[in-house]
Scaffold this active site. Structure first.
Site, PDB file in Angstrom:
ATOM      1  N   GLU A 168     -53.966  40.765 118.321  1.00  9.16           N
ATOM      2  CA  GLU A 168     -54.995  39.739 118.541  1.00  9.16           C
ATOM      3  C   GLU A 168     -56.231  40.393 119.129  1.00  9.16           C
ATOM      4  O   GLU A 168     -56.172  41.084 120.150  1.00  9.16           O
ATOM      5  CB  GLU A 168     -54.494  38.619 119.464  1.00  9.16           C
ATOM      6  N   ASP A 179     -62.965  48.239 122.951  1.00 11.31           N
ATOM      7  CA  ASP A 179     -63.623  47.667 121.784  1.00 11.31           C
ATOM      8  C   ASP A 179     -62.617  47.742 120.630  1.00 11.31           C
ATOM      9  O   ASP A 179     -62.176  48.835 120.239  1.00 11.31           O
ATOM     10  CB  ASP A 179     -64.870  48.491 121.478  1.00 11.31           C
ATOM     11  N   ASP A 204     -67.064  35.784 119.000  1.00  8.56           N
ATOM     12  CA  ASP A 204     -68.385  35.364 119.491  1.00  8.56           C
ATOM     13  C   ASP A 204     -69.263  34.991 118.302  1.00  8.56           C
ATOM     14  O   ASP A 204     -69.442  35.806 117.384  1.00  8.56           O
ATOM     15  CB  ASP A 204     -69.035  36.501 120.289  1.00  8.56           C
ATOM     16  N   THR A 254     -56.820  27.624 121.903  1.00  3.46           N
ATOM     17  CA  THR A 254     -57.311  28.614 122.868  1.00  3.46           C
ATOM     18  C   THR A 254     -58.217  27.920 123.886  1.00  3.46           C
ATOM     19  O   THR A 254     -58.620  26.766 123.706  1.00  3.46           O
ATOM     20  CB  THR A 254     -58.116  29.731 122.173  1.00  3.46           C
TER      21      THR A 254
HETATM   22  C1  LIG Z   1     -65.837  33.435 122.222  1.00  2.00           C
HETATM   23  S1  LIG Z   1     -64.655  34.389 123.055  1.00  2.00           S
HETATM   24  C2  LIG Z   1     -63.106  33.673 122.505  1.00  2.00           C
HETATM   25  C3  LIG Z   1     -61.958  34.065 123.372  1.00  2.00           C
HETATM   26  C4  LIG Z   1     -60.588  33.520 122.955  1.00  2.00           C
HETATM   27  N1  LIG Z   1     -60.171  34.033 121.669  1.00  2.00           N
HETATM   28  C5  LIG Z   1     -60.611  32.018 122.945  1.00  2.00           C
HETATM   29  O1  LIG Z   1     -60.658  31.440 121.836  1.00  2.00           O
HETATM   30  O2  LIG Z   1     -60.581  31.406 124.034  1.00  2.00           O
HETATM   31  C6  LIG Z   1     -64.687  35.926 122.151  1.00  2.00           C
HETATM   32  C7  LIG Z   1     -63.974  37.036 122.892  1.00  2.00           C
HETATM   33  O3  LIG Z   1     -63.952  38.199 122.083  1.00  2.00           O
HETATM   34  C8  LIG Z   1     -64.126  39.330 122.911  1.00  2.00           C
HETATM   35  N2  LIG Z   1     -64.649  40.407 122.057  1.00  2.00           N
HETATM   36  C9  LIG Z   1     -65.787  40.386 121.337  1.00  2.00           C
HETATM   37  N3  LIG Z   1     -65.940  41.524 120.645  1.00  2.00           N
HETATM   38  C10 LIG Z   1     -64.849  42.289 120.934  1.00  2.00           C
HETATM   39  C11 LIG Z   1     -64.443  43.599 120.533  1.00  2.00           C
HETATM   40  N4  LIG Z   1     -65.185  44.324 119.684  1.00  2.00           N
HETATM   41  N5  LIG Z   1     -63.300  44.083 121.044  1.00  2.00           N
HETATM   42  C12 LIG Z   1     -62.543  43.352 121.901  1.00  2.00           C
HETATM   43  N6  LIG Z   1     -62.881  42.095 122.310  1.00  2.00           N
HETATM   44  C13 LIG Z   1     -64.021  41.589 121.835  1.00  2.00           C
HETATM   45  C14 LIG Z   1     -65.100  38.864 123.984  1.00  2.00           C
HETATM   46  O4  LIG Z   1     -65.016  39.653 125.155  1.00  2.00           O
HETATM   47  C15 LIG Z   1     -64.650  37.417 124.200  1.00  2.00           C
HETATM   48  O5  LIG Z   1     -63.717  37.330 125.251  1.00  2.00           O
END
Ligand SMILES: C[S@@+](CC[C@H](N)C(=O)[O-])C[C@H]1O[C@@H](n2cnc3c(N)ncnc32)[C@H](O)[C@@H]1O
Length: 236
Positions: free
Chosen positions: A66, A118, A141, A214
């Site tokens: 995930e 990342d 995001d 989520t």
């Molecule tokens: C809008 S949030 C959604 C979080 C969760 N999936 C939810 O639905 O509650 C997007 C998440 O993706 C993470 N994220 C974005 N780009 C990422 C990357 N390249 N690697 C790891 N995490 C990433 C961000 O830190 C953020 O916590």
């Protein structure tokens, strides 16, 4: 370098456009404790070498990855309901990681591992090709402004990387509440012969009953947001 150390994402490749901005939001005391005390149990240290997946989990089992699990609440619920499968969560946000570690401890999960990194770099450098059974990305995001679309995680080069890392017949499950993002992902995957849309009409797929909501999704629902969900299979 340890999870509790000062840490910069991808300091060795400063030119790549990231899909996230690191927010230094406050950590609770419990999350801080989790990062200090539970990291050794659940965490995978950063690095550049390919992961020995069987050794990391102590067993051979299907692997679900995930990406961007946020606070990890829904990932913990899914892993707890699915003990025969190995789960690997990748996130950059430290309080969210701390939250997931606390949940994993409480549930006594032995088949969940966590990376603070990342996900693009983890996939490129650390996960072998054809090693993953399912990749799930829930509410990436959205970067809604047109000038920020280049920051969106899911675009053609990333999707090609996912196809390489999934096993044949492996699944890609995505959900988003950003309609134009959802449609661009659908068009991209439908246009790529390597992907088979599991929805009978080549469109979006209904919310599977076994996918918990989520945190981001629950907030969106309270605000009346619609959700678009995609389920694709990687073919030969
Ligand atoms: C809008 S949030 C959604 C979080 C969760 N999936 C939810 O639905 O509650 C997007 C998440 O993706 C993470 N994220 C974005 N780009 C990422 C990357 N390249 N690697 C790891 N995490 C990433 C961000 O830190 C953020 O916590």
């Amino acid at each position: 370098m340890s999870i509790v150390d000062e840490w910069k994402v991808g300091a060795d490749s400063p030119l790549r456009i990231r899909s996230f901005v690191l927010r230094e939001s406050r950590m609770t005391r419990a999350q801080q404790r989790a990062l200090t005390e539970l990291w050794e149990r659940f965490g995978i240290e950063s690095g550049n070498t390919p992961l020995a997946i069987v050794e990391l989990f102590g067993r051979r089992a299907p692997l679900v990855v995930e990406i961007g699990f946020g606070d990890g609440e829904s990932l913990a619920v899914m892993a707890n309901a699915d003990p025969e499968v190995n789960y690997l969560g990748i996130e950059v946000h430290r309080p969210g990681i701390g939250h997931l570690l606390l949940r994993a401890e409480k549930l006594g999960l032995t088949h969940l591992r966590v990376m603070r990194a990342d996900a693009v770099e983890v996939l490129e450098r650390r996960l072998p090709d054809e090693s993953i059974d399912r990749i799930q990305i829930f509410f990436p995001d959205p970067w809604p402004k047109a000038r920020h679309h280049k920051r969106r995680l899911i675009q053609s080069s990333f999707v090609a990387l996912l196809a390489r890392k999934l096993k044949s017949a492996g699944q890609l499950h995505i959900a988003t509440d950003c309609e134009d993002y959802a449609r661009s992902i659908l068009d991209l995957l439908n246009a790529t012969p390597r992907w088979v849309n599991k929805a009978p009409d080549q469109g979006f797929t209904p919310h599977p009953a076994d996918r918990p909501l989520t945190k981001f999704e629950q907030r969106g629902r309270r605000l009346g947001h619609e959700v678009w969900e995609l389920l694709f299979m990687r073919c030969e």
